[in-house]
Write a protein that holds these residues in place. Structure first.
Motif, PDB file in Angstrom:
ATOM      1  N   UNK A 185       0.823  -1.213   0.000  1.00 22.34           N
ATOM      2  CA  UNK A 185       0.000   0.000   0.000  1.00 22.34           C
ATOM      3  C   UNK A 185       0.856   1.262   0.000  1.00 22.34           C
ATOM      4  N   UNK A 186       1.880   1.299   0.842  1.00 25.68           N
ATOM      5  CA  UNK A 186       2.760   2.462   0.867  1.00 25.68           C
ATOM      6  C   UNK A 186       3.449   2.669  -0.481  1.00 25.68           C
ATOM      7  N   UNK A 187       3.963   1.596  -1.047  1.00 19.39           N
ATOM      8  CA  UNK A 187       4.739   1.714  -2.272  1.00 19.39           C
ATOM      9  C   UNK A 187       3.861   1.995  -3.486  1.00 19.39           C
ATOM     10  N   UNK A 188       2.637   1.513  -3.483  1.00 21.35           N
ATOM     11  CA  UNK A 188       1.724   1.830  -4.579  1.00 21.35           C
ATOM     12  C   UNK A 188       1.470   3.328  -4.659  1.00 21.35           C
ATOM     13  N   UNK A 189       1.528   3.999  -3.499  1.00 18.38           N
ATOM     14  CA  UNK A 189       1.304   5.449  -3.474  1.00 18.38           C
ATOM     15  C   UNK A 189       2.449   6.222  -4.100  1.00 18.38           C
ATOM     16  N   UNK A 190       3.592   5.561  -4.331  1.00 22.95           N
ATOM     17  CA  UNK A 190       4.738   6.236  -4.954  1.00 22.95           C
ATOM     18  C   UNK A 190       4.704   6.147  -6.471  1.00 22.95           C
ATOM     19  N   UNK A 191       3.610   5.622  -7.031  1.00 23.60           N
ATOM     20  CA  UNK A 191       3.401   5.468  -8.482  1.00 23.60           C
ATOM     21  C   UNK A 191       4.576   4.774  -9.169  1.00 23.60           C
ATOM     22  N   UNK A 192       4.842   3.522  -8.775  1.00 25.25           N
ATOM     23  CA  UNK A 192       5.912   2.782  -9.450  1.00 25.25           C
ATOM     24  C   UNK A 192       5.488   2.374 -10.855  1.00 25.25           C
ATOM     25  N   UNK A 193       6.468   2.169 -11.716  1.00 26.59           N
ATOM     26  CA  UNK A 193       6.169   1.643 -13.052  1.00 26.59           C
ATOM     27  C   UNK A 193       5.720   0.196 -12.967  1.00 26.59           C
ATOM     28  N   UNK A 194       6.235  -0.512 -11.954  1.00 26.86           N
ATOM     29  CA  UNK A 194       5.900  -1.916 -11.747  1.00 26.86           C
ATOM     30  C   UNK A 194       5.987  -2.209 -10.263  1.00 26.86           C
ATOM     31  N   UNK A 195       5.009  -2.942  -9.748  1.00 22.71           N
ATOM     32  CA  UNK A 195       5.014  -3.311  -8.331  1.00 22.71           C
ATOM     33  C   UNK A 195       4.696  -4.791  -8.221  1.00 22.71           C
ATOM     34  N   UNK A 196       5.700  -5.561  -7.837  1.00 21.73           N
ATOM     35  CA  UNK A 196       5.602  -7.016  -7.728  1.00 21.73           C
ATOM     36  C   UNK A 196       5.511  -7.424  -6.273  1.00 21.73           C
ATOM     37  N   UNK A 197       4.652  -8.403  -5.962  1.00 19.83           N
ATOM     38  CA  UNK A 197       4.602  -9.021  -4.642  1.00 19.83           C
ATOM     39  C   UNK A 197       4.972 -10.491  -4.795  1.00 19.83           C
ATOM     40  N   UNK A 198       5.889 -10.960  -3.955  1.00 19.70           N
ATOM     41  CA  UNK A 198       6.352 -12.340  -4.014  1.00 19.70           C
ATOM     42  C   UNK A 198       5.959 -13.060  -2.732  1.00 19.70           C
ATOM     43  N   UNK A 289       9.532   9.535  13.396  1.00 20.39           N
ATOM     44  CA  UNK A 289       9.195  10.026  12.057  1.00 20.39           C
ATOM     45  C   UNK A 289       8.392   9.003  11.275  1.00 20.39           C
ATOM     46  N   UNK A 290       8.715   7.717  11.426  1.00 25.69           N
ATOM     47  CA  UNK A 290       7.978   6.672  10.727  1.00 25.69           C
ATOM     48  C   UNK A 290       6.573   6.514  11.304  1.00 25.69           C
ATOM     49  N   UNK A 291       6.451   6.632  12.622  1.00 29.56           N
ATOM     50  CA  UNK A 291       5.119   6.603  13.234  1.00 29.56           C
ATOM     51  C   UNK A 291       4.256   7.754  12.727  1.00 29.56           C
ATOM     52  N   UNK A 292       4.850   8.933  12.639  1.00 33.05           N
ATOM     53  CA  UNK A 292       4.093  10.090  12.154  1.00 33.05           C
ATOM     54  C   UNK A 292       3.647   9.879  10.719  1.00 33.05           C
ATOM     55  N   UNK A 293       4.524   9.304   9.892  1.00 29.97           N
ATOM     56  CA  UNK A 293       4.200   9.031   8.492  1.00 29.97           C
ATOM     57  C   UNK A 293       3.064   8.024   8.389  1.00 29.97           C
ATOM     58  N   UNK A 294       3.145   6.928   9.152  1.00 29.29           N
ATOM     59  CA  UNK A 294       2.109   5.899   9.106  1.00 29.29           C
ATOM     60  C   UNK A 294       0.769   6.435   9.604  1.00 29.29           C
ATOM     61  N   UNK A 295       0.802   7.193  10.687  1.00 24.01           N
ATOM     62  CA  UNK A 295      -0.444   7.745  11.233  1.00 24.01           C
ATOM     63  C   UNK A 295      -1.073   8.725  10.265  1.00 24.01           C
ATOM     64  N   UNK A 296      -0.254   9.553   9.625  1.00 20.77           N
ATOM     65  CA  UNK A 296      -0.755  10.498   8.623  1.00 20.77           C
ATOM     66  C   UNK A 296      -1.418   9.751   7.471  1.00 20.77           C
ATOM     67  N   UNK A 297      -0.750   8.704   6.977  1.00 20.06           N
ATOM     68  CA  UNK A 297      -1.306   7.928   5.865  1.00 20.06           C
ATOM     69  C   UNK A 297      -2.629   7.278   6.250  1.00 20.06           C
ATOM     70  N   UNK A 298      -2.711   6.794   7.495  1.00 20.80           N
ATOM     71  CA  UNK A 298      -3.951   6.167   7.967  1.00 20.80           C
ATOM     72  C   UNK A 298      -5.062   7.186   8.125  1.00 20.80           C
ATOM     73  N   UNK A 299      -4.756   8.321   8.750  1.00 24.67           N
ATOM     74  CA  UNK A 299      -5.782   9.347   8.954  1.00 24.67           C
ATOM     75  C   UNK A 299      -6.333   9.890   7.646  1.00 24.67           C
ATOM     76  N   UNK A 300      -5.524   9.835   6.575  1.00 28.77           N
ATOM     77  CA  UNK A 300      -5.951  10.376   5.285  1.00 28.77           C
ATOM     78  C   UNK A 300      -6.392   9.312   4.298  1.00 28.77           C
ATOM     79  N   UNK A 301      -6.569   8.083   4.772  1.00 28.89           N
ATOM     80  CA  UNK A 301      -7.125   7.029   3.938  1.00 28.89           C
ATOM     81  C   UNK A 301      -6.183   6.426   2.923  1.00 28.89           C
ATOM     82  N   UNK A 302      -4.884   6.754   2.993  1.00 32.71           N
ATOM     83  CA  UNK A 302      -3.921   6.171   2.058  1.00 32.71           C
ATOM     84  C   UNK A 302      -3.504   4.771   2.493  1.00 32.71           C
ATOM     85  N   UNK A 303      -3.692   4.457   3.756  1.00 32.84           N
ATOM     86  CA  UNK A 303      -3.351   3.160   4.306  1.00 32.84           C
ATOM     87  C   UNK A 303      -4.632   2.516   4.808  1.00 32.84           C
ATOM     88  N   UNK A 304      -4.916   1.303   4.318  1.00 32.83           N
ATOM     89  CA  UNK A 304      -6.189   0.640   4.628  1.00 32.83           C
ATOM     90  C   UNK A 304      -5.900  -0.747   5.213  1.00 32.83           C
TER      91      UNK A 304
END
Length: 339
Positions: A185-198, A289-304
């Motif tokens: 979810x975090x990485x999809x928000x960075x608009x990658x050309x390709x996103x693989x999950x293994x 800083x990482x907690x603040x980033x995660x909480x921000x993403x959650x509060x704004x619906x970017x992290x589900x």
């Protein structure tokens, strides 16, 4: 007043449901949180089994480092306006004064390891007391059940911040458990050309596609993609995933390791590392800083994270929760205890 309950692991393999006469009182600078939900992860299984590394657990202990709740009381010196606020909170009890803490790297505190749920009482309880400075506040309408996953989300956020993904890059996530699906979810928000999950399991691969991955592969299929990816984020901690992540990276690529392997995991080939000029970073826990980033993403619906939850059990079902986490069942996702 209702008795305050907690799960106490007395020693490896032995736990009990304890009940105190009243909720604990917060001291100066502390708050008491009424726990809404607490996640059970592989680290909690290690605490119960007695396989956690020396120095990273202190028995007897109330586990529970992934949690959400509502501030129920404020101790002396704490803003009373916090009472009633939905929140999550950092686990590391860093000293705040050593060189690493002053640099913002609280997970590297040189004063010694102290963490909620491992060396300090955790959230497998009706109430949790912690320093108010560790709180991260949520919006009033936040889904507190989903918010219990913000601790692993903060770990993933630390990895993503370290990785610094750029739009248009080819990105792979190795492992599609809780950390891996949050990373997708975090990485999809960075608009990658390709996103693989293994991942070797069918259900997590399907879920990764639903959460933003463009492609999912099992480890055998991923071998055909070695040397393709600008950035690889490893989240599984399986014996071979650190090595495999380095093989997926292109020459000059970046690899961030977040999984916690057991002793005896496959090593990274130093010749491949040198010849390919890979940049490798690792993450253990999460700084503010990482907690603040995660909480921000959650509060704004970017992290589900709600979609990752498969089981919600009452506090007294701790034994069943630990069994589920250690079962290896591919249909078991995130397991929560709810007081």
């Amino acid at each position: 007043m209702t008795a305050a309950r907690s799960i106490v692991v007395e020693r490896p393999g032995t736990f009990r449901l304890a009940a105190a006469g009243a909720p604990p009182e917060p001291g100066p600078g502390e708050v008491r949180v009424a726990v809404h939900a607490a996640g059970v992860c592989a680290s909690d299984r290690e605490v119960y089994d007695g396989t956690r590394a020396d120095g990273y657990v202190r028995y007897p202990v109330v586990p529970g480092h992934e949690w959400s709740g509502t501030v129920a009381a404020a101790g002396p010196g704490v803003d009373p306006a916090l009472v009633g606020r939905k929140c999550v909170g950092e686990g590391f009890r860093a000293c705040q004064t050593c060189e690493r803490c002053r640099s913002g790297e609280t997970s590297l505190c040189t004063a010694g390891y102290e963490e909620t749920g491992f060396t300090r009482p955790g959230a497998f309880a009706d109430h949790l007391v912690l320093p108010a400075r560790l709180l991260h506040l949520l919006d009033d309408d936040a889904n507190l059940t989903a918010a219990a996953l913000l601790e692993p989300a903060a770990v993933v956020a630390a990895a993503v911040l370290r990785a610094a993904p750029r739009p248009g890059e080819r990105v792979a996530v190795v492992g599609a458990g809780t950390l891996g699906l949050l990373a997708v979810q975090f990485l999809a928000a960075s608009t990658p050309a390709e996103l693989l999950a293994v991942d070797p399991r069918d259900r997590p691969r399907r879920q990764a596609l639903d959460l933003g991955a463009g492609r999912a592969a099992d480890p055998a299929e991923a071998k055909e993609l070695h040397g393709r990816y600008d950035l690889v984020v490893e989240t599984a901690g399986a014996p071979g995933t650190a090595r495999d992540s380095c093989l997926l990276a292109r020459r000059g690529g970046r690899v961030v390791l977040t999984g916690m392997p057991e002793p005896g995991a496959h090593g990274i080939d130093p010749v491949h590392l040198s010849v390919s000029q890979l940049t490798i970073a690792s993450v253990f826990g999460a700084p503010p800083s990482a907690w603040a980033y995660a909480t921000h993403a959650f509060n704004h619906g970017l992290l589900r994270p709600a979609a990752l939850i498969t089981h919600q059990l009452p506090l007294e079902s701790f034994g069943e929760a630990v069994r589920l986490v250690g079962s290896g069942d591919p249909e078991v996702g995130k397991v929560l205890l709810k007081p």
